[in-house]
Scaffold this motif. Sequence first.
Motif: not given
Lengths: 289, 437
Positions: B229-234, B117-120, B29-44
Amino acid sequence: MTITAGIDVGSGAVKAVVVDGSAEPRVLAHAAARIRRRDVATVVDEVMGIVLAESGVDRLDYIASTGEGEEIPFATGHFYGMTTHARGALMLDPRARIVLDIGALHTRAVAMDGHGKVLDYKMTSQCASGSGQFLENIARYLGVSLAEVGPLSLTAPKPEGVSSICAVLAETDVINMVSRGIATNDILRGIHDSMAGRFARLLKSLKAEGVVFLSGGLANDIGLQASLADALAAERRNGAEIILSTDPLAIHAGALGAAIWGAFRFHRLGTTGAAWTSTEPLPTHESAR
Amino acid sequence: MRDDRVKKDRSMLLQKEMIAEHFQRLEDAPRSGEKVVYTFVPGNLTELIRSFGALPLLPEINALQSGMRGKSKAYIAEAEKAGHSADVCTYVKADIGMMMSGNIGPTGTRLPPPDLLLLSYTGCYTFMKWFELLREQYKCPTVFLQIPYQGDGTLLPEHREYVVKQLREDVIPALEAVTGRAYDEGRLRELLALSARAEDDLVAVLHSAKQKPSPIDSYFGGVYYIGPIFSAFRGTPEGVAYYEALREEVEERQALGIGPETPSGRLDDQRFRIVVEGPPNWTSFNEFWQMFSDEGAVVVASTYTKVGGTYDFGFRHDPGDPLGTMADYCGGCYTNHNLPGRIDMLVDYVKQYAADGFLINSVKSCNSFSAGQLLILREVEKRTGIPGGFIESDLVDPRYFSAANIKNRLESYFQMLRERRRGQVAPGSDATAEVTP
């Protein structure tokens, strides 16, 4: 005559018995050995060798394991620990309807009917402060042998309370007591009282009444027995009448129960042929390979 | 997984590939330019994140993966050396320790720093403190979505409105600022439609456990099923494909009347049907599972597999109401339910799945789950008439997994269930609970 062996592999010790498993079971030999960081298989082989030699039997119709003994290669069958402790307790005291198994790892109260059928159970939490191993650690720290613990505790004039929640905190308490010059007997009685308080609550949660048989490695610790009697006397004010009972063979209750259920199973299956006869090598891990 | 005691299903292999590819993208991501959002499983808010072209990264998934791969012990030690107390959530310490040890993720790739950092917030207070620590480290923007706790057992219309307002006024502007893209509601609807498809398939899989024998284990197997479904693929085509494949695989087993693969082999002879409350232990995952499978116990329903959404009670993401549906989703996560709500769910599971027993795995360092569990135990026992069991372990701190203790307790518990089943047997007959003849 049906001759069976029972082997109870505990966390701290291995116990074995040879029993004449007729209608009125009779103990022909018994032995127990501490594991003390040894290979469990070696200890199993050792106690089996002792009970076979002492009993002088020339065959075993059934060899039953219990506790953590599922992997014993020469066992005919394995039985759950609660079932075996219940049956063994019933043999040692037919009045018992509750068995309080005080082992190295945990303490467990088991309710049973008059045939040794398990009806319910409660266990101490996973914290080690209710376990035999905890008491042994404290004894080692205080420089007394396990055999001395009970008699010393009985002489305590002024028991010193310790944490009943956490074994680590309790050990810290003991270190602090030693540095404050508290007498060893008062420390030991304080620990017994703390453990007994937990056991009394366990029995209360099982709605225990009548004869409670103490089994396991600490069953014959007279200091713990006295503390438990005191704790239960306090409970009795709330209505429950409990009579404590034990037996010199209480540490073998699990092995006894296994041997008795082994005899039952042997007959029920209509098995012909023995699990071991004296014409074969002694049943050990090596010979079973 | 660290060892190969369990025969891998096709879906597991597929999931492994998906995860590896995702972590590779994260490393790049740092090279491709894709942005990264950290978040948690419940309420992602995975669909929302992805609608901006950003990649989600879930710290607690990394922590549990570190646990399964035997790395968490060292990470936790690092965190404790840095001053984090022994009583702090071990997911937090595993994550902080991993960060301090070079931030190499579970698949061996380097994890990128967060752009946001997206905290739900859905009931776990520790998450707030966790992101405070990460914010201090990364000095990146943080956005906080506050989900009203279901203290009265329901999400009211004003709660929903409050969440939607925050999404519009806080979360979406933060994502726009970080990604440089405008909010595209059409794109979000497309992704939510994909989510709903995957959710349908997941629910079919979970409901399959009502069959006897159950073709799945809803706890030990279930944690794999919920992975994507709980992580990155929903809201992704890969997620849809995974759940189609999983459902097909489970339906095959249903048709054949066979059980799931377990550490004791395929579990067709299911002697006990169990409902489980609480997260699993990850550091001795297979050993823990085997204590069940050796006894012929299959888990038919679990609450842990609902922390990232209670789909089996009917919720689906609705593309027709993109922000409202995300509010409903967040409010309905298991961690956001009050104690009576959790009890109702457990009672419902025991009845719906014809369970023989239910067990609580009380996790030492997760107060969010553990507080009140003994009350839950007594109430579920009272309402269902079946005995509950109680064991204690931890998420990813191996020091709190005492195999002998847990095995002893489970053995006693299963014996109790067996004795109850034999309750009608005449006294003196074979009530010996023999394990092997």
